[in-house]
Design an enzyme around this catalytic site. Structure first.
Site, PDB file in Angstrom:
ATOM      1  N   LYS A 254       0.832  -1.280  -0.026  1.00  0.00           N
ATOM      2  CA  LYS A 254      -0.089   0.258  -0.092  1.00  0.00           C
ATOM      3  C   LYS A 254       0.938   1.276   0.096  1.00  0.00           C
ATOM      4  O   LYS A 254       1.724   1.346   0.955  1.00  0.00           O
ATOM      5  CB  LYS A 254      -0.738  -0.009   1.373  1.00  0.00           C
ATOM      6  N   HIS A 278      -1.798   7.854   1.496  1.00  0.00           N
ATOM      7  CA  HIS A 278      -2.015   7.993   2.943  1.00  0.00           C
ATOM      8  C   HIS A 278      -3.127   8.715   3.331  1.00  0.00           C
ATOM      9  O   HIS A 278      -3.188   9.436   4.465  1.00  0.00           O
ATOM     10  CB  HIS A 278      -1.112   7.708   3.751  1.00  0.00           C
ATOM     11  N   GLY A 310      -8.182   7.040  -1.022  1.00  0.00           N
ATOM     12  CA  GLY A 310      -7.847   8.370  -1.243  1.00  0.00           C
ATOM     13  C   GLY A 310      -8.866   9.139  -1.825  1.00  0.00           C
ATOM     14  O   GLY A 310      -9.372   9.080  -3.250  1.00  0.00           O
ATOM     15  N   ARG A 313     -15.715   9.494  -1.905  1.00  0.00           N
ATOM     16  CA  ARG A 313     -17.033  10.005  -1.173  1.00  0.00           C
ATOM     17  C   ARG A 313     -18.228   9.524  -1.658  1.00  0.00           C
ATOM     18  O   ARG A 313     -19.299   9.673  -0.845  1.00  0.00           O
ATOM     19  CB  ARG A 313     -16.928  11.491  -1.107  1.00  0.00           C
ATOM     20  N   GLY A 332     -11.613   4.977   4.058  1.00  0.00           N
ATOM     21  CA  GLY A 332     -11.215   5.242   5.293  1.00  0.00           C
ATOM     22  C   GLY A 332     -11.953   6.340   6.078  1.00  0.00           C
ATOM     23  O   GLY A 332     -12.701   5.873   6.768  1.00  0.00           O
TER      24      GLY A 332
END
Length: 396
Positions: A254, A278, A310, A313, A332
């Protein structure tokens, strides 16, 4: 409970902001330095458009795929995130939500719940590690994950220490004791729902990381483990190859943003790579991961599975990523906001939102399956793609 349901991830974020103490919420939105990358992760998706078909839509669409050998009902899996103190259920609640919606749970080595409990809640769990503590420490960590039944290993390489955030770094205490509770109480008491959830368990938020100790032990405090990670020299490609061989099963690297790194990952024998910065918590000024995805995907072809994380939405964001070369995406912040808004049900709500958006986008594009998506479905503006790690013409 009708008021607990939310329609979009943006509403989940609004509720998380209202319900969490300021310091806890700030840890969810934190990013490196100016926040250029975290903003671009989201904004870049808005630069991409669709090329819809008006005739030929099917009445049923197949969203299922596989990720490192695991069947998932939609191309979205849970990205590993550390110390989920936004809800008492933490990673176990997230794992149950992922299982209920038919997808994979990613469990961080900095999680607040033991791996054994998480895998009991969702057998489709990938365990994540950083290069922390050297080979002996990693071998112990990996063996515990194997014994617990983890079905994949994720090695995160895209996290570096940020020396300054314009909005301030999250104020995470070293440990949760009486002194800390008293210091934080003026802030926490303004968020009675959050406070009451933890009060009912008779336990404060747990800031230890049990998966970095032996089974049955509480594990070190978060910052002790963080300090060990900072003190550990970064891995070499030989280290990555050693860890992949040690694990011997499905293995994801990753944090790959460059074509040359992606090719090295293939040579190292990984099963999958995740195009990731990240979530903007690495080197600020790095392009959005969706900008790097097309070049990385084209470079490795079908030699390894390519994922992206990343800025996801909406379900339409997922469709854009899959069309441009991703097998699936990892989320995330989106599910953490759902967890803060309504616990396990909130995470399920977020996954349902993404599922609905994927289905609607497939219908608009006239496709029956996520496997039918291709770059031809996406309007990519000139200059959008960042082909990092590709020799320029003058270098050839």
């Amino acid at each position: 409970m009708a008021e607990a349901w939310f329609e979009t991830v943006a509403i989940a974020q609004q509720r998380a902001k209202r319900r969490l103490p300021k310091s806890v919420y700030s840890s969810l939105i934190a990013a490196s330095e100016k926040g250029i990358t975290v903003a671009d992760n989201v904004a870049a998706f808005s630069e991409l458009g669709f090329a819809p078909h008006v005739i030929g839509a099917t009445d049923k669409r197949d969203l299922s795929t596989t990720v490192m050998g695991q069947e998932v009902s939609l191309p979205v899996i849970i990205s590993p995130t550390g110390v989920q103190a936004v809800d008492p259920g933490g990673e176990v609640a997230v794992a149950r939500a992922a299982a209920a919606r038919g997808t994979v749970m990613g469990l961080s080595s900095f999680a607040s719940k033991p791996i054994e409990e998480v895998i009991a809640a969702n057998p489709k769990t990938f365990f994540q590690v950083y290069w922390q503590g050297g080979r002996d420490a990693l071998a112990e960590r990996v063996e515990r994950a194997r014994q617990a039944g983890a079905v994949g290993l994720v090695v995160t390489t895209d996290w570096t220490f940020s020396h300054g955030r314009d909005w301030g770094s999250p104020k995470i205490p070293e440990e949760m004791n009486l002194k800390t509770i008293l210091r934080l109480s003026p802030e926490a008491i303004t968020r009675p729902r959050w406070l009451w959830k933890f009060a009912k368990t008779l336990r404060p938020p747990d800031l230890r990381v049990p998966n970095q100790g032996r089974r049955g032990e509480p594990g070190p405090p978060f910052f002790a483990a963080y300090g060990e990670w900072m003190a550990t020299p970064p891995p070499t490609w030989e280290d990555i190859g050693w860890l992949r061989e040690l694990w011997g099963g499905p293995f994801m690297l990753k944090g790959v943003m460059r074509v040359d790194d992606a090719k090295r990952a293939v040579d190292a024998g990984v099963s999958a790579i995740s195009v990731s910065n990240h979530g903007g918590n690495n080197l600020d000024g790095t392009p959005a991961s969706i900008r790097a995805l097309p070049a990385v995907s084209a470079a490795v072809g079908d030699q390894v599975e390519v994922l992206l994380d990343g800025g996801i939405r909406r379900g339409s964001d997922v469709v854009k990523a899959v069309a441009l070369g991703a097998r699936a995406v990892m989320i995330g912040r989106a599910y953490l906001w759902g967890l803060a808004a309504n616990g396990q049900a909130g995470v399920e709500n977020v996954l349902d939102i993404l599922r609905g958006g994927i289905d609607s986008a497939l219908m608009g594009l006239g496709h029956a399956s996520v496997h039918d998506l291709s770059p031809a479905d996406i309007l990519v503006p000139t200059g959008f793609i960042r082909d990092l790690g590709v020799p320029s013409r003058r270098d050839v």
